[in-house]
Design an enzyme around this catalytic site. Structure first.
Site, PDB file in Angstrom:
ATOM      1  N   HIS A   1       0.833  -1.204   0.000  1.00  0.00           N
ATOM      2  CA  HIS A   1       0.000   0.000   0.000  1.00  0.00           C
ATOM      3  C   HIS A   1       0.870   1.257   0.000  1.00  0.00           C
ATOM      4  O   HIS A   1       1.791   1.378   0.796  1.00  0.00           O
ATOM      5  CB  HIS A   1      -0.910   0.036   1.243  1.00  0.00           C
ATOM      6  CG  HIS A   1      -2.061  -0.923   1.151  1.00  0.00           C
ATOM      7  ND1 HIS A   1      -3.138  -0.855   1.993  1.00  0.00           N
ATOM      8  CD2 HIS A   1      -2.302  -1.950   0.312  1.00  0.00           C
ATOM      9  CE1 HIS A   1      -4.006  -1.822   1.675  1.00  0.00           C
ATOM     10  NE2 HIS A   1      -3.515  -2.501   0.664  1.00  0.00           N
TER      11      HIS A   1
ATOM     12  N   TYR B   1      -9.102   5.183   7.858  1.00  0.00           N
ATOM     13  CA  TYR B   1      -9.160   5.556   9.278  1.00  0.00           C
ATOM     14  C   TYR B   1     -10.265   6.588   9.418  1.00  0.00           C
ATOM     15  O   TYR B   1     -10.248   7.619   8.744  1.00  0.00           O
ATOM     16  CB  TYR B   1      -7.827   6.161   9.736  1.00  0.00           C
ATOM     17  CG  TYR B   1      -6.724   5.129   9.908  1.00  0.00           C
ATOM     18  CD1 TYR B   1      -6.496   4.526  11.143  1.00  0.00           C
ATOM     19  CD2 TYR B   1      -5.908   4.757   8.841  1.00  0.00           C
ATOM     20  CE1 TYR B   1      -5.490   3.581  11.317  1.00  0.00           C
ATOM     21  CE2 TYR B   1      -4.894   3.816   9.007  1.00  0.00           C
ATOM     22  CZ  TYR B   1      -4.698   3.231  10.245  1.00  0.00           C
ATOM     23  OH  TYR B   1      -3.693   2.295  10.419  1.00  0.00           O
TER      24      TYR B   1
ATOM     25  N   PRO C   1      -3.265   0.516  19.013  1.00  0.00           N
ATOM     26  CA  PRO C   1      -3.029   0.016  17.650  1.00  0.00           C
ATOM     27  C   PRO C   1      -3.253   1.029  16.520  1.00  0.00           C
ATOM     28  O   PRO C   1      -3.001   0.698  15.357  1.00  0.00           O
ATOM     29  CB  PRO C   1      -4.016  -1.150  17.529  1.00  0.00           C
ATOM     30  CG  PRO C   1      -5.044  -0.904  18.559  1.00  0.00           C
ATOM     31  CD  PRO C   1      -4.409  -0.135  19.662  1.00  0.00           C
TER      32      PRO C   1
ATOM     33  N   LYS D   1       1.859   0.143  15.033  1.00  0.00           N
ATOM     34  CA  LYS D   1       3.286   0.145  15.362  1.00  0.00           C
ATOM     35  C   LYS D   1       3.755  -1.036  16.228  1.00  0.00           C
ATOM     36  O   LYS D   1       4.961  -1.292  16.312  1.00  0.00           O
ATOM     37  CB  LYS D   1       3.648   1.449  16.120  1.00  0.00           C
ATOM     38  CG  LYS D   1       3.590   2.693  15.259  1.00  0.00           C
ATOM     39  CD  LYS D   1       4.767   2.771  14.312  1.00  0.00           C
ATOM     40  CE  LYS D   1       4.615   3.792  13.236  1.00  0.00           C
ATOM     41  NZ  LYS D   1       4.473   3.245  11.890  1.00  0.00           N
TER      42      LYS D   1
ATOM     43  N   TYR E   1       3.957   6.990   9.737  1.00  0.00           N
ATOM     44  CA  TYR E   1       3.174   5.789   9.434  1.00  0.00           C
ATOM     45  C   TYR E   1       4.033   4.738   8.726  1.00  0.00           C
ATOM     46  O   TYR E   1       3.989   3.558   9.070  1.00  0.00           O
ATOM     47  CB  TYR E   1       1.954   6.152   8.572  1.00  0.00           C
ATOM     48  CG  TYR E   1       0.940   5.043   8.532  1.00  0.00           C
ATOM     49  CD1 TYR E   1      -0.062   4.956   9.495  1.00  0.00           C
ATOM     50  CD2 TYR E   1       0.982   4.064   7.539  1.00  0.00           C
ATOM     51  CE1 TYR E   1      -0.980   3.929   9.473  1.00  0.00           C
ATOM     52  CE2 TYR E   1       0.069   3.023   7.513  1.00  0.00           C
ATOM     53  CZ  TYR E   1      -0.914   2.966   8.481  1.00  0.00           C
ATOM     54  OH  TYR E   1      -1.826   1.938   8.475  1.00  0.00           O
TER      55      TYR E   1
HETATM   56  P1  RFL Z   1       3.155 -11.530  21.688  1.00  0.00           P
HETATM   57  O1  RFL Z   1       2.647 -11.664  20.298  1.00  0.00           O
HETATM   58  O2  RFL Z   1       2.198 -11.211  22.758  1.00  0.00           O
HETATM   59  O3  RFL Z   1       3.900 -12.899  22.027  1.00  0.00           O
HETATM   60  C1  RFL Z   1       4.344 -13.208  23.325  1.00  0.00           C
HETATM   61  C2  RFL Z   1       4.366 -14.715  23.469  1.00  0.00           C
HETATM   62  O4  RFL Z   1       4.874 -15.065  24.769  1.00  0.00           O
HETATM   63  C3  RFL Z   1       4.077 -16.103  25.300  1.00  0.00           C
HETATM   64  N1  RFL Z   1       4.209 -16.081  26.769  1.00  0.00           N
HETATM   65  C4  RFL Z   1       4.999 -16.933  27.462  1.00  0.00           C
HETATM   66  N2  RFL Z   1       5.781 -17.927  27.060  1.00  0.00           N
HETATM   67  C5  RFL Z   1       6.451 -18.607  28.016  1.00  0.00           C
HETATM   68  N3  RFL Z   1       6.348 -18.342  29.345  1.00  0.00           N
HETATM   69  C6  RFL Z   1       5.550 -17.355  29.790  1.00  0.00           C
HETATM   70  N4  RFL Z   1       5.444 -17.097  31.100  1.00  0.00           N
HETATM   71  C7  RFL Z   1       4.844 -16.578  28.827  1.00  0.00           C
HETATM   72  N5  RFL Z   1       3.983 -15.545  28.906  1.00  0.00           N
HETATM   73  C8  RFL Z   1       3.615 -15.249  27.655  1.00  0.00           C
HETATM   74  C9  RFL Z   1       2.688 -15.806  24.806  1.00  0.00           C
HETATM   75  O5  RFL Z   1       1.848 -16.949  24.821  1.00  0.00           O
HETATM   76  C10 RFL Z   1       2.991 -15.316  23.381  1.00  0.00           C
HETATM   77  O6  RFL Z   1       2.985 -16.369  22.439  1.00  0.00           O
HETATM   78  O7  RFL Z   1       4.338 -10.456  21.791  1.00  0.00           O
HETATM   79  P2  RFL Z   1       5.457 -10.049  20.730  1.00  0.00           P
HETATM   80  O8  RFL Z   1       6.097 -11.285  20.146  1.00  0.00           O
HETATM   81  O9  RFL Z   1       6.277  -9.028  21.396  1.00  0.00           O
HETATM   82  O10 RFL Z   1       4.682  -9.388  19.500  1.00  0.00           O
HETATM   83  C11 RFL Z   1       4.020  -8.154  19.642  1.00  0.00           C
HETATM   84  C12 RFL Z   1       2.774  -8.087  18.755  1.00  0.00           C
HETATM   85  O11 RFL Z   1       2.014  -9.248  18.943  1.00  0.00           O
HETATM   86  C13 RFL Z   1       1.926  -6.826  19.032  1.00  0.00           C
HETATM   87  O12 RFL Z   1       2.746  -5.712  19.266  1.00  0.00           O
HETATM   88  C14 RFL Z   1       0.983  -6.490  17.870  1.00  0.00           C
HETATM   89  O13 RFL Z   1       0.032  -7.505  17.689  1.00  0.00           O
HETATM   90  C15 RFL Z   1       0.265  -5.158  18.120  1.00  0.00           C
HETATM   91  N6  RFL Z   1      -0.705  -4.823  17.063  1.00  0.00           N
HETATM   92  C16 RFL Z   1      -0.291  -4.289  15.858  1.00  0.00           C
HETATM   93  N7  RFL Z   1       1.019  -4.090  15.591  1.00  0.00           N
HETATM   94  C17 RFL Z   1       1.434  -3.626  14.371  1.00  0.00           C
HETATM   95  O14 RFL Z   1       2.646  -3.453  14.159  1.00  0.00           O
HETATM   96  N8  RFL Z   1       0.534  -3.341  13.349  1.00  0.00           N
HETATM   97  C18 RFL Z   1      -0.800  -3.519  13.529  1.00  0.00           C
HETATM   98  O15 RFL Z   1      -1.546  -3.308  12.568  1.00  0.00           O
HETATM   99  C19 RFL Z   1      -1.278  -3.973  14.825  1.00  0.00           C
HETATM  100  N9  RFL Z   1      -2.566  -4.159  15.050  1.00  0.00           N
HETATM  101  C20 RFL Z   1      -2.066  -5.056  17.273  1.00  0.00           C
HETATM  102  C21 RFL Z   1      -2.989  -4.691  16.240  1.00  0.00           C
HETATM  103  C22 RFL Z   1      -2.540  -5.624  18.454  1.00  0.00           C
HETATM  104  C23 RFL Z   1      -3.889  -5.843  18.622  1.00  0.00           C
HETATM  105  N10 RFL Z   1      -4.296  -6.460  19.839  1.00  0.00           N
HETATM  106  C24 RFL Z   1      -5.285  -7.427  19.955  1.00  0.00           C
HETATM  107  C25 RFL Z   1      -3.508  -6.272  21.036  1.00  0.00           C
HETATM  108  C26 RFL Z   1      -4.333  -4.883  16.393  1.00  0.00           C
HETATM  109  C27 RFL Z   1      -4.799  -5.428  17.594  1.00  0.00           C
HETATM  110  C28 RFL Z   1      -6.291  -5.580  17.735  1.00  0.00           C
HETATM  111  C1  PHB Z   2      -5.176  -4.443  11.218  1.00  0.00           C
HETATM  112  O1  PHB Z   2      -5.359  -4.709  10.016  1.00  0.00           O
HETATM  113  O2  PHB Z   2      -5.378  -5.276  12.101  1.00  0.00           O
HETATM  114  C2  PHB Z   2      -4.746  -3.079  11.599  1.00  0.00           C
HETATM  115  C3  PHB Z   2      -4.377  -2.194  10.598  1.00  0.00           C
HETATM  116  C4  PHB Z   2      -3.975  -0.904  10.936  1.00  0.00           C
HETATM  117  C5  PHB Z   2      -3.972  -0.514  12.271  1.00  0.00           C
HETATM  118  C6  PHB Z   2      -4.320  -1.416  13.257  1.00  0.00           C
HETATM  119  C7  PHB Z   2      -4.712  -2.707  12.927  1.00  0.00           C
HETATM  120  O3  PHB Z   2      -3.611   0.746  12.582  1.00  0.00           O
END
Ligand code: RFL
Ligand code: PHB
Length: 401
Positions: free
Chosen positions: A75, A208, A300, A304, A392
């Site tokens: 994109h 957005y 989110p 980032k 972004y």
């Molecule tokens: P994770 O993915 O939470 O993984 C951590 C892992 O550690 C395990 N764990 C353990 N393992 C062993 N012993 C323990 N005591 C443990 N405790 C926990 C867990 O089971 C898990 O498997 O962290 P990590 O790897 O740092 O990754 C970070 C990302 O997952 C997170 O920052 C993103 O998902 C945030 N996020 C977004 N980030 C983006 O860059 N672009 C996006 O578009 C975006 N959209 C989002 C998001 C997060 C969202 N939610 C639900 C929080 C959209 C949403 C809705």
């Molecule tokens: C997503 O597709 O899950 C998503 C995209 C952009 C954002 C947050 C989440 O800023």
């Protein structure tokens, strides 16, 4: 008690831990990865969708970028919708050609898990009661339990370093003495209700939305799978949101053209996520390092979170490689400061973008008017648009150095 030995014990098998494992493997450094959930559980978490160039480059470097380049959607811009009208932020033109990749976190995780399995790298899933010890000495240890045919089995890993990639609710940050750690936190007074559906996205890029009814986001995973979010009160329960109610509310927050394009269908995932800004300082405690959500959370809105996890891992893998290959601790000593500089810039952008786009219960109608005025400025000022665009797509790793 079974005792193993490795160079780096990686706690957490999310994107941060898996990516670190892959980069260390490429560099010939041994690591054991310990994850408390099952592989299926890890893959069932629907989260991020947008990758910056820095993250794409890192996945390539780790040797797992092929499917992303084949199936991901590139994109060059996104829309901002306010006062009923859409305005495109042309990221590509505003940043000298930079773009982002729309490729789900689930797919990134799957590619990394497949590569780890194909390389036969030691991975323990379903590890219970993981604990970290002696990280303030040269001989840190990790303990965990598994369930075998004869009941609970105790294990210990002796290692040089512990990488705490265990997310916001992990054990690593929680094991640091309170006097050695500083935490900064802001919790927002609303959440995001997300729906995944096998329907074509409403638009070829993301939208957005700032509407008087609250924020909305139209995102996607492919040409046939959409991801939508609605700002909802924290008191809302996901069980009380039928698919129909979700689509009705989304329609009310869209402009007429998007409303006409919207294809609805049954949700294949629906969940509510709270929004939080959170930073831990420092990110290193002796021989234990925090990376990704274990150290920081962003709301989110700027996409980032996953990208910050990737840049932490870039710095951490570089520091370990320098330690083992060049016999210098310089990268290790600089790790926390280098990460935190980038983390705070992303925190600032995510907080600002969240504040601009959401309805805040205490800000009243004047809050809405002020947001609309700021949005009007941003989309009509090249300086304003460029500031949004360059944040972004992601600031360069050496920004400001
Ligand atoms: P994770 O993915 O939470 O993984 C951590 C892992 O550690 C395990 N764990 C353990 N393992 C062993 N012993 C323990 N005591 C443990 N405790 C926990 C867990 O089971 C898990 O498997 O962290 P990590 O790897 O740092 O990754 C970070 C990302 O997952 C997170 O920052 C993103 O998902 C945030 N996020 C977004 N980030 C983006 O860059 N672009 C996006 O578009 C975006 N959209 C989002 C998001 C997060 C969202 N939610 C639900 C929080 C959209 C949403 C809705
Ligand atoms: C997503 O597709 O899950 C998503 C995209 C952009 C954002 C947050 C989440 O800023």
């Amino acid at each position: 008690m079974q005792i193993q030995r490795t160079q780096v014990a990686i706690i957490g098998g999310g994107p941060a831990g898996l990516l670190l494992g892959q980069l260390l493997h490429k560099a010939g450094i041994e690591a054991i990865l310990i994850e408390r959930q099952s592989p299926d559980y890890v893959l069932s978490r629907i989260r991020a969708g947008v990758l910056e160039q820095v993250s794409m480059d890192l996945l390539d470097e780790a040797g797992v970028g092929a499917r992303m380049h084949r199936e991901g959607l590139v994109h060059g811009g996104f829309d901002m919708l306010f006062k009923g009208e859409r305005h495109r932020i042309d990221m590509q033109a505003l940043t000298g050609g930079q773009q982002v990749m729309v490729y789900g976190q689930t797919e990134v995780t799957r590619d990394l898990m497949d590569a780890r399995q194909a390389a036969g790298l030691p991975t323990i899933y379903d590890a219970a009661n993981v604990t970290v010890h002696d990280f303030d000495t040269d001989r840190p240890r990790v303990r965990y339990e598994t369930t075998g045919p004869n009941g609970t089995e105790q294990h210990e890993i002796a290692c040089d370093f512990i990488a705490g990639c265990d997310g916001f609710h992990g054990v690593c940050r929680a094991s640091v003495p309170r006097s050695a750690i500083r935490e900064y936190e802001k919790v927002y007074p609303f959440g995001w209700l997300g729906v995944l559906a096998d329907t074509p996205p409403v638009h070829h890029e993301l939208i957005y939305v700032n509407s008087p009814r609250g924020f909305a986001l139209c995102s996607q995973r492919s040409h046939t799978r959409s991801r939508y979010y609605l700002q909802v009160p924290l008191t809302d329960k996901v069980e009380n949101w039928s698919d129909e109610a979700f689509w009705d509310e989304l329609r009310l927050r869209l402009d007429p053209a998007a409303r006409a394009q919207l294809v609805t269908g049954p949700s294949i995932e629906k969940s509510i996520a709270p929004l939080r800004s959170f930073v831990t300082e420092p990110m290193r405690f002796g021989r234990m390092f925090l990376a990704g959500d274990a150290a920081h959370i962003v709301p989110p809105t700027g996409a980032k979170g996953l990208n910050l996890a990737a840049s932490d891992v870039k710095y951490l893998s570089g520091a370990f490689i320098e330690f083992y290959r060049d016999k210098t601790a310089a990268g290790i000593d600089a790790y926390s400061e280098r990460c935190l500089r980038r983390v705070w810039r992303a925190e600032r952008f995510s907080w600002w973008f969240t504040s601009l786009m959401h309805r805040f219960p205490d800000n009243g109608e004047i809050g809405q008017k002020l947001q609309e005025a700021e949005l009007d400025y941003i989309v009509h000022s090249e300086a304003g648009s460029r500031s949004v665009a360059e944040n972004y797509v992601g600031l360069p790793l050496n920004f400001g150095e």
